[in-house]
Write an enzyme that holds these catalytic residues in place. Structure first.
Site, PDB file in Angstrom:
ATOM      1  N   LYS A 209       0.883  -1.295  -0.043  1.00  0.00           N
ATOM      2  CA  LYS A 209      -0.083  -0.068   0.110  1.00  0.00           C
ATOM      3  C   LYS A 209       1.092   1.250   0.080  1.00  0.00           C
ATOM      4  CE  LYS A 209      -4.181   1.447  -0.456  1.00  0.00           C
ATOM      5  NZ  LYS A 209      -4.646   1.070  -1.636  1.00  0.00           N
ATOM      6  N   SER A 416      -8.402  -0.196  -5.333  1.00  0.00           N
ATOM      7  CA  SER A 416      -8.674   0.516  -3.877  1.00  0.00           C
ATOM      8  C   SER A 416     -10.096   0.461  -3.724  1.00  0.00           C
ATOM      9  CB  SER A 416      -7.748   1.535  -3.579  1.00  0.00           C
ATOM     10  OG  SER A 416      -6.650   1.015  -3.359  1.00  0.00           O
TER      11      SER A 416
END
Length: 625
Positions: A209, A416
């Site tokens: 991430k 996402s």
């Protein structure tokens, strides 16, 4: 004293008259300008109506600016101001990929259209998924027996991708075909934030991430580099293979690698156009005069315009037949393009409130039998994403007999939060070049207590609990940090739980392909994150199949404009086309554009307003060059 009073009164009186004169002058000027807009709009409309039946020859695909799934919804007054202040700038022109494809498909069966000319010098680009969809429409046009010609002074990578679908490609003698590879670039701010003594508090789950890395590092982490290299090389290989198929040459001839390219370029004497011709990237090296003569012989000559016969793709889009209001759509198409945030839709932003309104309208419309959700988003606020996801789940699981199947059509980027809102779908279709996944969660809080301390400003006070004793000017404490990290971990658990439930996978299976990692559509299919590789047409077919619809009619859901807004939008677009150059030249020049890298990253960072400061966003997917 009396003279001073008379002088003051006279000064006030004449000042007041001057202000009234200026006010009236300005309002009269605005009123006259509006009259000019209306008159010019009527004239253009009448002229356009006369031209509607007179066109013949080529469909002139002279694309400018960028191609999107959904064009930015500027207010009519913003559009009017933009047209006046910068009428010649085509860099920020936006066109819907669906409008272009629809127009090409109409032209395919239009007897007045005998071929197509691709003129892409002003085309900036779009994602690979959209270009593939445009290429599909061009192939259909060719299959109808109508030739396609690409003409240009030079070709960028995006321009050449589309040009490769043409039967013949012409290049200027001093032009080039600029095929050099893909890259991603981000700005990193750690040193700047350290210099400004800004404290950045990061909370995240997911090894890959990397959306928060620009605030934590001055370079890319090795994990992010490895992940990005994988999908970027897959997109590059897809680019090369597509062109190789279109041009009937090997992929290593499209780009032979850096060393071989330099050797071949040297043999061509550094002549870029000759290199392109020798490697069969183009069919002809011709100056404009020769190209125009060939197009004249093919399509005829227009004496008035002093050009070969054609109709611009933009004029052809405007001539789209008005659908019969009695023929109501049965499949709703809702587009979610941009960062996902709370509130209303704005340029580059998917507003959760706006999207929910469109979903509810489709849900309660008895004519709508299925929904195609087109997602092209890097994600955003976890709260806003959940609001949208919950609304979609309510439509899918409606127990009152009003449930409707939902098919997600992934655009160039559905990562996402974009994937979060895709989880309720009955079926997910991605393009091979779609970037998706990035299943991870992070939180960002920035405080300036060190900056203030450096300047000699200190913050102090009292609080009832440690959780209350935090602020941007004081910083955060360990108690608050623990709470935030627990919330982030909970958000990640919910994310992989949603994905596992929707994809019929175990939590461990999803966790292994999550961790914030980005996947191409091909790999996403292998890992079970999507159901099928395909395009928007395949999504419509699947929606029709699930809803058992035989005669498909699409209803493109969009925020409603008032009558005055529609009127002003039509008038301003017409006025810009015919406003005298002398009037345009009197207007002030536009401000210089902010650097693209800063602009794209700031679009998200400047709108981070999630109530919990929790986000699911893929920054490294946004900008590919």
């Amino acid at each position: 004293m009396r003279k001073l009073w008379h002088f003051t009164a006279a000064l006030f009186k004449w000042s007041w008259k001057l202000l009234n004169f200026v006010r009236q002058f300005i309002f009269n000027l605005i009123f006259i300008l509006l009259i000019v807009v209306v008159v010019v709009g009527v004239i253009v409309y009448q002229q356009q109506s006369k031209l509607d039946d007179n066109y013949h020859g080529a469909l002139y695909v002279n694309l400018s600016g960028i191609v999107l799934d959904r064009v930015t919804d500027r207010s009519p007054f913003e559009q009017f101001a933009k047209n006046l202040l910068d009428p010649s700038n085509s860099n920020d022109k936006e066109t819907s990929v669906f409008d272009i494809v629809d127009s090409i498909r109409r032209a395919k069966n239009d007897p007045k259209i005998t071929g197509m000319v691709l003129k892409l010098d002003d085309f900036i680009g779009t994602n690979q998924t959209s270009m593939r969809y445009l290429g599909k429409a061009i192939n259909e046009f060719k299959a109808a027996g109508k030739p396609v010609f690409a003409i240009g002074d030079s070709y960028s990578q995006s321009q050449y991708y589309l040009a490769s679908y043409a039967n013949e490609i012409s290049l200027s003698p001093l032009g080039s075909v600029d095929i050099h590879g893909f890259s991603t670039n981000q700005l990193y701010y750690k040193s700047l934030l350290d210099t400004l003594k800004v404290s950045t508090h990061i909370f995240r789950v997911g090894t890959y991430k990397s959306a928060v890395e620009p605030m934590l590092r001055d370079d890319m982490s090795k994990e992010a580099r490895a992940s990005d290299s994988l999908w970027l090389n897959e997109l590059w290989n897809d680019y090369l293979n597509t062109i190789a198929v279109n041009r009937h040459i090997p992929a290593d001839q499209v780009f032979p690698g850096t060393a071989n390219f330099i050797e071949k370029f040297r043999k061509a004497g550094g002549d870029a156009s000759l290199y392109a011709y020798q490697n069969k990237l183009v069919d002809y090296i011709e100056p404009r005069s020769v190209v125009e003569k060939k197009m004249q012989e093919k399509f005829g000559w227009n004496k008035e315009q002093k050009h070969f016969n054609y109709i611009s793709i933009y004029n052809y889009i405007d001539q789209k037949p008005i659908q019969n209001t009695n023929n109501k759509g049965n499949i709703a198409v809702i587009v979610a393009e941009g960062a996902i945030l709370d509130g209303k839709q704005s340029p580059g932003i998917v507003g959760s409130d706006t999207l929910v309104e469109q979903l509810r309208e489709a849900h309660h419309n008895p004519n709508i039998k299925a929904i195609v959700l087109r997602v092209n988003s890097p994600g955003g606020s976890i709260g806003a994403s959940e609001i949208i996801r919950n609304e979609l789940a309510a439509i899918r699981d409606d127990k009152t007999g009003n449930a409707k199947p939902i098919v997600v059509s992934m655009g160039g980027l559905t990562a996402s939060g974009g994937y979060w809102i895709s989880t309720p779908a009955n079926y997910i279709i991605a393009d091979p070049s779609t970037l998706t996944g990035s299943i991870g969660v992070f939180g960002v809080i920035q405080t300036v207590e060190k900056s203030l301390n450096y300047l000699g400003v200190n913050t102090d006070g009292v609080s009832t609990t440690p959780l209350a004793d935090i602020s941007a000017t004081k910083g955060i404490n360990q108690t608050f940090s623990d709470v935030m990290q627990l919330a982030i971990e909970n958000g990640y658990s919910k994310f992989i739980g949603l994905v596992a439930n929707s994809r019929n996978k175990s939590l461990d299976e999803i966790n292994n392909v999550a961790q914030g990692r980005v996947w191409s559509g091909i790999d996403a299919k292998k890992h079970g994150l999507v159901d099928q590789l395909g395009d928007f047409d395949d999504a419509v077919k699947k929606a029709a199949e699930l809803a058992k619809i035989k005669d498909v009619s699409l209803d493109w859901m969009q925020p409603e404009l008032s009558f005055s807004e529609k009127f002003m939008r039509g008038m301003t677009s017409s006025a810009q086309a015919l406003l005298p150059n002398t009037l345009q030249s009197m207007l002030p020049a536009p401000f210089a554009e902010v650097a693209q890298d800063v602009k794209k990253q700031a679009t998200f960072y400047n709108n981070m307003k999630d109530p919990q400061n929790i986000y699911t966003f893929c920054l490294n997917c946004v900008d590919i060059r």
